[in-house]
Design an enzyme around this catalytic site. Sequence first.
Site, PDB file in Angstrom:
ATOM      1  N   HIS A  12      32.537  27.311 -30.459  1.00 35.05           N
ATOM      2  CA  HIS A  12      32.336  26.849 -31.839  1.00 35.05           C
ATOM      3  C   HIS A  12      33.513  26.960 -32.791  1.00 35.05           C
ATOM      4  O   HIS A  12      33.391  26.510 -33.930  1.00 35.05           O
ATOM      5  CB  HIS A  12      31.129  27.573 -32.448  1.00 35.05           C
ATOM      6  CG  HIS A  12      29.855  27.322 -31.706  1.00 35.05           C
ATOM      7  ND1 HIS A  12      29.265  26.072 -31.659  1.00 35.05           N
ATOM      8  CD2 HIS A  12      29.073  28.144 -30.959  1.00 35.05           C
ATOM      9  CE1 HIS A  12      28.164  26.157 -30.923  1.00 35.05           C
ATOM     10  NE2 HIS A  12      28.031  27.392 -30.478  1.00 35.05           N
ATOM     11  N   HIS A 116      26.125  33.562 -32.548  1.00 30.80           N
ATOM     12  CA  HIS A 116      25.232  32.415 -32.309  1.00 30.80           C
ATOM     13  C   HIS A 116      25.404  31.401 -33.430  1.00 30.80           C
ATOM     14  O   HIS A 116      25.446  31.778 -34.600  1.00 30.80           O
ATOM     15  CB  HIS A 116      23.781  32.910 -32.240  1.00 30.80           C
ATOM     16  CG  HIS A 116      22.759  31.825 -32.256  1.00 30.80           C
ATOM     17  ND1 HIS A 116      22.496  31.009 -31.167  1.00 30.80           N
ATOM     18  CD2 HIS A 116      21.925  31.398 -33.243  1.00 30.80           C
ATOM     19  CE1 HIS A 116      21.554  30.142 -31.490  1.00 30.80           C
ATOM     20  NE2 HIS A 116      21.187  30.354 -32.744  1.00 30.80           N
TER      21      HIS A 116
HETATM   22  O1  C5P Z   1      18.677  24.488 -31.529  1.00 25.75           O
HETATM   23  P1  C5P Z   1      18.865  24.921 -30.106  1.00 25.75           P
HETATM   24  O2  C5P Z   1      18.428  26.327 -29.858  1.00 25.75           O
HETATM   25  O3  C5P Z   1      18.388  23.947 -29.100  1.00 25.75           O
HETATM   26  O4  C5P Z   1      20.454  24.942 -29.926  1.00 25.75           O
HETATM   27  C1  C5P Z   1      21.024  25.386 -28.735  1.00 25.75           C
HETATM   28  C2  C5P Z   1      22.499  25.546 -28.945  1.00 25.75           C
HETATM   29  O5  C5P Z   1      23.086  24.311 -29.335  1.00 25.75           O
HETATM   30  C3  C5P Z   1      22.907  26.520 -30.032  1.00 25.75           C
HETATM   31  O6  C5P Z   1      22.930  27.838 -29.591  1.00 25.75           O
HETATM   32  C4  C5P Z   1      24.294  26.023 -30.376  1.00 25.75           C
HETATM   33  O7  C5P Z   1      25.244  26.517 -29.453  1.00 25.75           O
HETATM   34  C5  C5P Z   1      24.175  24.518 -30.200  1.00 25.75           C
HETATM   35  N1  C5P Z   1      23.984  23.805 -31.463  1.00 25.75           N
HETATM   36  C6  C5P Z   1      25.103  23.448 -32.194  1.00 25.75           C
HETATM   37  N2  C5P Z   1      24.951  22.779 -33.379  1.00 25.75           N
HETATM   38  C7  C5P Z   1      23.729  22.482 -33.848  1.00 25.75           C
HETATM   39  C8  C5P Z   1      22.593  22.839 -33.120  1.00 25.75           C
HETATM   40  C9  C5P Z   1      22.756  23.498 -31.916  1.00 25.75           C
HETATM   41  O8  C5P Z   1      26.220  23.738 -31.779  1.00 25.75           O
HETATM   42  N3  C5P Z   1      23.602  21.822 -35.007  1.00 25.75           N
END
Ligand code: C5P
Length: 121
Positions: A12, A116
């Site tokens: 990220h 996270h």
């Molecule tokens: O929302 P969900 O738990 O499915 O997201 C899984 C992963 O996707 C997150 O831990 C993150 O690494 C990535 N994600 C992201 N940007 C977002 C939503 C999710 O990078 N807007």
Amino acid sequence: YNERYKTFRRQHVIGKMAAKDCDKVIKKRKIKNSETAKCKEVNTFVIASIKEVCEVCQTMGKPYHKNKTYIESVKTFQLVVCKLKSKGKRLPKCAYRGQECNQHIVLSCEKGLPVHFQRSF
Ligand code: C5P
């Protein structure tokens, strides 16, 4: 440093990239859905130094109104949001559409370090 922090950084935080770079960066950084062994559906990159992102956990964040286990950034960051063009694709052919925006980021932190990425808004 803990392993979750290292993974967060790899997935990220990036000093510089453009929307068109999603495929290349996601491949280079070995970002995938670890549970399904398929392409990751969404991955957001924060265009900033790791120091600036860590500061969200320390002094530049506040409890996220919807769920106080998360911290939202006080300021906005430049982001590239990479979204998989077609769902369910298996590795290694992961093709992404990138979008640049400026938004607040929502993280979880452990011992003052981000571990996270929850969402941006
Ligand atoms: O929302 P969900 O738990 O499915 O997201 C899984 C992963 O996707 C997150 O831990 C993150 O690494 C990535 N994600 C992201 N940007 C977002 C939503 C999710 O990078 N807007």
